[in-house]
Design an enzyme around this catalytic site. Structure first.
Site, PDB file in Angstrom:
ATOM      1  N   ASP A  15      27.337  46.446 -38.779  1.00  0.00           N
ATOM      2  CA  ASP A  15      27.951  45.173 -38.380  1.00  0.00           C
ATOM      3  C   ASP A  15      29.472  45.196 -38.551  1.00  0.00           C
ATOM      4  O   ASP A  15      30.051  44.324 -39.220  1.00  0.00           O
ATOM      5  CB  ASP A  15      27.371  44.011 -39.195  1.00  0.00           C
ATOM      6  N   GLU A 178      23.262  36.502 -32.046  1.00  0.00           N
ATOM      7  CA  GLU A 178      23.760  36.493 -33.425  1.00  0.00           C
ATOM      8  C   GLU A 178      25.133  37.128 -33.464  1.00  0.00           C
ATOM      9  O   GLU A 178      25.731  37.430 -32.424  1.00  0.00           O
ATOM     10  CB  GLU A 178      22.792  37.264 -34.330  1.00  0.00           C
TER      11      GLU A 178
END
Length: 470
Positions: A15, A178
């Site tokens: 991420d 997301e």
């Protein structure tokens, strides 16, 4: 012309988010329950990176797979570095520092609640501040949507109940939207956000004239005809010369989420175009000429005053667990779960994304056992053990213990081949059955050192070496 090959960070830097401050680039990544967490990486060219510190130094006292620090956003505002991150069991938090090397503030909770994840702030030109975030269905019962808040300019708290700005249940084909990153460019608001899941998803962008929408969407990066599955979730950054780039991850199972760098241009219709017409590139021109070759550290001679920045514990460490002295790492043979996946005192680092051979020399003083482990959803190790009879033996999986003739240093290791198939080594030879490394909960497998016992023994590790096959 210098070129690079993807991935530029070939290990589990999950991420990622990236920013530029002057001529320097900085990157951080999610670390879940590893301690220390939120690594800070530095580069001058977006290709060659080194670890310069960590922004999060305390976590949970026990191992909680999949909990802790989820996808962060890194920003520089008002002379300070800010990292916003979600802990799905706590809420949306941030840490801040004047210097990216630290010290960083303790975490501040800006919005408490379950299932609040993937936050990103935006400080607008008019002094208003905003915060966007996603939702974790495992805690909140919903996902696939993004919520926007007005936020106090100092980040102290959110100022409203939040507005649902993107409901991806209403977008055909969308699932698991997301990881939003919030930007403003030439008066237009942009949300870069992945969807479709980490293994087979894609990168979308959303744009609107008002920060509260309505937003229109476009998919700008997907696998297409390449071998880069699920290319998504990362950050957009520019260079001093005005070029645009996008860094994102690819899920590679036991290797974790490796980081790719894509060229990015703004098309005639105002939408960004990433990679090669929306597909990931395997090779490209280096963004900034003149950068020196560099990579995050792996090998460690344990000669420094502190542990190398590549290392982390599986939960909050106790200072009594370890000591650096006389060019060696000394781990106390402390009590704890036999299952290495549950033992906080495993000291680990990321598994390289290419074949490699790892070796370390260990001396066991007193009773206990110690060794080199590969830990993910499954775990295995090679090591040495001494029982009450004082005899030393090599141990590895279901293999019968192998007596060690001389009571002294033993060199153990692991050869990690294609597909993360592990062959353990002891004194130059193979030992035990091959072990298939596996990913953990949202993370890749780690290479770990451990020592276990009743607290009386000590393991002395020297010369931890990672040789990458080129």
């Amino acid at each position: 012309m210098r070129t690079y090959r993807n991935p530029v960070l070939n290990a589990d830097w999950s991420d990622p988010d990236v920013i530029r401050v002057g001529d320097d680039f900085y990157l951080t990544a999610s670390t879940f329950t590893k301690v220390p967490g939120l690594p800070i990486l530095h580069s001058r060219d977006l290709v060659n990176w080194t670890i310069i510190g960590h922004a999060y130094t305390r976590g949970y006292d026990d191992v909680r797979p999949g909990c802790g620090v989820w996808a962060p956003s890194l920003r520089h505002h008002d002379g300070r570095f800010w990292i916003f991150f979600g802990d799905p069991d706590v809420g949306i938090c941030w840490v801040s520092a004047e210097d990216p090397r630290g010290p960083w503030t303790p975490p501040h909770v800006v919005k408490p609640g379950l299932g609040l994840i993937d936050p990103c702030p935006l400080w607008d030109e008019d002094g208003q501040a905003y915060l966007v975030h996603g939702w974790a269905k495992s805690r909140a019962g919903v996902n696939n949507r993004l919520t926007l808040h007005r936020m106090a300019p100092d980040g102290g708290t959110v100022l409203d109940e939040g507005t649902l700005v993107i409901d991806a249940d209403l977008l055909p084909g969308y699932r698991t939207l997301e990881g939003p990153k919030l930007y403003k460019r030439d008066g237009t608001y942009w949300i870069f956000a992945p969807a479709g899941g980490v293994e087979q998803g894609w990168q979308s962008v959303f744009r609107a004239e008002s920060i509260f929408g309505p937003y229109e969407d476009r998919i700008v990066l997907e696998q297409g005809g390449t071998d880069v599955n699920g290319p998504h979730q990362g950050g957009w950054v520019d260079t001093p010369s005005g070029e645009h780039w996008f860094m994102h991850f690819q899920d590679r199972g036991p290797y974790g989420r490796v980081v790719h760098l894509q060229p990015m241009e703004w098309g005639a219709d105002g939408w960004p175009v990433m990679g090669n017409g929306g597909e990931p590139v395997a090779e490209h021109r280096v963004p900034v000429p003149g950068g020196a070759p560099a990579a995050p550290a792996t090998s460690d001679d344990f000669a420094g005053p502190e542990l190398g920045l590549q290392w982390s514990w599986q939960a909050n460490p106790d200072p009594s667990w370890w000591e650096l002295r006389d060019g060696a790492l000394r781990l106390a043979c402390v009590p704890g779960p036999d299952d290495l996946r549950e033992r906080p005192s495993v000291l680990g680092q990321r598994l390289p994304g290419v074949p490699c051979t790892v070796t370390v020399t260990v001396t066991l003083a007193g009773e206990g056992r110690a060794g080199l482990a590969v830990v993910g959803d499954t775990a295995a190790f090679v090591g040495v053990e001494r029982g009450a009879d004082g005899k030393l033996a090599l141990i590895c999986g279901d293999t019968d213990p192998v007596p060690v003739a001389e009571d002294g240093p033993v060199t153990i290791g692991a050869r990690v081949g294609d597909g993360a198939l592990v062959t353990f080594l002891a004194d130059g030879g193979e030992i035990g059955a091959p072990f298939q490394a596996t990913q953990g909960r949202w993370v890749g497998a780690v290479l770990g050192l451990f020592a276990a016992g009743d607290g009386a023994g000590e393991a002395i590790f020297e010369a931890f070496t990672v040789d990458i096959e080129r």
